[in-house]
Write a protein that holds these residues in place. Sequence first.
Motif, PDB file in Angstrom:
ATOM      1  N   ALA A 407      25.590  62.072   1.725  1.00 15.01           N
ATOM      2  CA  ALA A 407      26.792  61.993   2.556  1.00 15.01           C
ATOM      3  C   ALA A 407      27.162  63.364   3.117  1.00 15.01           C
ATOM      4  O   ALA A 407      27.577  63.479   4.275  1.00 15.01           O
ATOM      5  CB  ALA A 407      27.946  61.417   1.739  1.00 15.01           C
ATOM      6  N   ARG A 408      27.006  64.409   2.298  1.00 15.46           N
ATOM      7  CA  ARG A 408      27.282  65.771   2.794  1.00 15.46           C
ATOM      8  C   ARG A 408      26.301  66.141   3.903  1.00 15.46           C
ATOM      9  O   ARG A 408      26.674  66.777   4.893  1.00 15.46           O
ATOM     10  CB  ARG A 408      27.191  66.774   1.645  1.00 15.46           C
ATOM     11  CG  ARG A 408      28.344  66.703   0.658  1.00 15.46           C
ATOM     12  CD  ARG A 408      28.361  67.916  -0.254  1.00 15.46           C
ATOM     13  NE  ARG A 408      27.157  68.008  -1.068  1.00 15.46           N
ATOM     14  CZ  ARG A 408      27.040  67.484  -2.282  1.00 15.46           C
ATOM     15  NH1 ARG A 408      28.052  66.815  -2.811  1.00 15.46           N
ATOM     16  NH2 ARG A 408      25.922  67.619  -2.971  1.00 15.46           N
ATOM     17  N   ALA A 411      27.363  64.505   7.103  1.00 13.21           N
ATOM     18  CA  ALA A 411      28.795  64.601   7.406  1.00 13.21           C
ATOM     19  C   ALA A 411      29.069  64.913   8.870  1.00 13.21           C
ATOM     20  O   ALA A 411      30.071  64.460   9.436  1.00 13.21           O
ATOM     21  CB  ALA A 411      29.445  65.653   6.515  1.00 13.21           C
ATOM     22  N   VAL A 415      29.514  58.802  14.118  1.00 16.27           N
ATOM     23  CA  VAL A 415      29.380  57.432  13.613  1.00 16.27           C
ATOM     24  C   VAL A 415      28.391  56.638  14.460  1.00 16.27           C
ATOM     25  O   VAL A 415      27.581  55.867  13.940  1.00 16.27           O
ATOM     26  CB  VAL A 415      30.755  56.732  13.580  1.00 16.27           C
ATOM     27  CG1 VAL A 415      30.596  55.252  13.260  1.00 16.27           C
ATOM     28  CG2 VAL A 415      31.670  57.396  12.571  1.00 16.27           C
ATOM     29  N   LEU A 418      24.814  56.919  13.317  1.00 23.22           N
ATOM     30  CA  LEU A 418      24.455  56.562  11.946  1.00 23.22           C
ATOM     31  C   LEU A 418      23.771  55.206  11.900  1.00 23.22           C
ATOM     32  O   LEU A 418      24.083  54.297  12.666  1.00 23.22           O
ATOM     33  CB  LEU A 418      25.710  56.520  11.064  1.00 23.22           C
ATOM     34  CG  LEU A 418      26.378  57.847  10.738  1.00 23.22           C
ATOM     35  CD1 LEU A 418      27.690  57.590   9.992  1.00 23.22           C
ATOM     36  CD2 LEU A 418      25.461  58.733   9.901  1.00 23.22           C
ATOM     37  N   ARG A 426      28.964  56.533   4.238  1.00 21.66           N
ATOM     38  CA  ARG A 426      30.231  57.176   4.580  1.00 21.66           C
ATOM     39  C   ARG A 426      31.408  56.358   4.054  1.00 21.66           C
ATOM     40  O   ARG A 426      32.393  56.908   3.542  1.00 21.66           O
ATOM     41  CB  ARG A 426      30.333  57.358   6.095  1.00 21.66           C
ATOM     42  CG  ARG A 426      31.537  58.171   6.539  1.00 21.66           C
ATOM     43  CD  ARG A 426      31.375  58.704   7.944  1.00 21.66           C
ATOM     44  NE  ARG A 426      30.285  59.672   8.048  1.00 21.66           N
ATOM     45  CZ  ARG A 426      29.929  60.264   9.186  1.00 21.66           C
ATOM     46  NH1 ARG A 426      30.572  59.984  10.313  1.00 21.66           N
ATOM     47  NH2 ARG A 426      28.939  61.137   9.203  1.00 21.66           N
ATOM     48  N   THR A 429      31.784  56.993   0.214  1.00 19.61           N
ATOM     49  CA  THR A 429      32.400  58.266  -0.158  1.00 19.61           C
ATOM     50  C   THR A 429      33.892  58.289   0.192  1.00 19.61           C
ATOM     51  O   THR A 429      34.692  58.859  -0.546  1.00 19.61           O
ATOM     52  CB  THR A 429      31.682  59.438   0.537  1.00 19.61           C
ATOM     53  OG1 THR A 429      31.629  59.200   1.951  1.00 19.61           O
ATOM     54  CG2 THR A 429      30.259  59.573   0.018  1.00 19.61           C
TER      55      THR A 429
END
Length: 671
Positions: A407-408, A411, A415, A418, A426, A429
């Motif tokens: 996720a990092r 980041a 969107v 993705l 995402r 998290t």
Amino acid sequence: MHASPDTTGAPPDNPLLHIFLLGHMRVLSSTGLSLLPTGTKTKALLAILALSNRRPVARTRLAELLWSKRAPEQARASLRQEIHRLMDVLHPLGPEVLDVQRHTLAIRPNLTDIDTERVFRATPQTVMDLPDPLPPLLEDLSAVDPGFATWLEEERNRLLDYKTAQLEALLASTTEPATVMAATRRLLRLNPLNEGAWRAHIQAAMYSKEEGTALLGAENCLRTFRHTIATTPGQETMRLIAKVRATHQQNTQGAQSTLPPLPHASSALSRSPVADDPLRMLRATVFLACPTAGSTPESVALAERFRDELGLDIAMHGVLDISVQTECFAATPFQSLPSRGQWDFLVGITITGVSEGKSTCLLQAFDTRLNDTIVWGHRISLTPTTLRALSNRFASVLILSLFKAEARRLASVPVAALSPFGMGLRALTLSMRADPRLYDTIERLMAEAEQRAPENQFLFFVHAHYLLIRMYDEWHMPVADYIQPMVTMLKQNFTLFPSNIATRYLLTAGLFYANQPEEARFLLAQMHAALPTDSPASMLALPDGLDALCRGDAVTAARIYTSFFGMAPSVPLFSAPDQEFILSCFLADQYEETLLHARGILATSPDRSAILVPALAAANMLGHQSLAQDYRQRLHRLHTPLCASAIEGHYAYLPAHLRQKLCNALHLTLP
């Protein structure tokens, strides 16, 4: 009970009784009146008879399936009672639809309509008219008896095997590409390793001149076999895939192949969840490093067992593609690891020392796309008695840590760029922040991801996990009402994937909150049987603690949770059991401990109403007026209704005396 289905009989023209076994069990008279028995055993008895192909079932067999742990005489006596109950429920239709004999029972022919018989009457010409997927067989009857559970699993397999056979017969009898593609999609949902379906799918795409679809089918076939059984398909399938690739190369006149990335591709995009692959999950492999200076044959054997157990536990969560390197490396392998480029993460176990029967190991996760950067690590001590519990716990911790690392890494990705996996990641998290202000964002992410990848198991887990976390801070409706849709969704998934650990944990917790403790305890007993350990390191400590709370034993619950959270690392993958930790401390009269642990959680998550409520109760009991006022103001800002009815609904899974204790501490009066 495994007689071949009778596919010759036609359904009755005017049945007296309709029995629905797919999905939730229903029993309706010809006038629409519900005649579903209320007792679980009575329902199960009728279900067994309905699935017996209209053939008589011996009373001894019925007793074995419904009371497998009782003595034969007791089981037969209980069966007689259930037969009477069933006849009473079906009155006055009982004698018309049930044939009750001294030694057998049966459902009479020609007077009842049973939905599963429509499946067994399907032919290759009509199989596509069946629902896809079929609703789970008897999804609300999973916790009746161990004997019944085994029988039900066999019946579910029998149903799916018959549907599979008809779909395969359809493929053998048609050359229409659209029909072939639709049938293969259904077959591969039933069995992703069906090579005949994969070949038919690819060939139909080639026949229709849909080269991209054929190439994608080839990629998905290779990936499925590699990640499921760590091998390639058979020679016939591989020859077809080679033909697809050769045809593509010819069509591009010798240019570099633009095949969709196969598992061995090394480009960053092909191994990134940013790529729009609806079935893509993170890939990792577990290896063992045994430096000669710090290991003995005994420590190596112990570490090898831990490596294998860890890989298996991670795989059984169903949310990560995992493999295990059986070779024992002399040092961290990195560049020497064969085909290392196919994995996103390497999970290394390195023996660092041996003393007094314990093996000290360093457990680390490396990101292969970031020059093998260490993204997580922990030092553990292994013994033969703690090995399985530690594997069970660290599988959960590792999965969560890899998700956080990924996720990092993603980041900064918009969107729109993705993949469905990236969106789910995402959403996961964000949900772990337990911030109500993020709920709309999470739901938008999940809606888009599930629309693009409706069958992705990772997205299913994220959705259920989000609903459970949100439940903790839902105060405007009873928890049992809020959680029931999630429980229904989990039961459906559990029917399809009964070995999935993540689903088992979430379903067990959901059943407790939905006031279905007996079914929850049945699942919990199954998990304990599979993991025979009472170690506080095990993830089973979490449902054990919730079970103790639901029984009214707050002292035991507090002890279980305190032991579990006292071990680092303390962050599990499933739900947010720290709420029950704080609650159990308060209900066990451990007020100082309640405030101590609550402060630690609220320091990073100040808007957790589920933590603030027991913390406020503890502050009141200790007379900490300023602290109590602070917590009360926070709850008011969060619109948490501090009234007796809200407490009753939110904690309905607790016994009445524990709810009374909480209300008294909050200075609320129960109605």
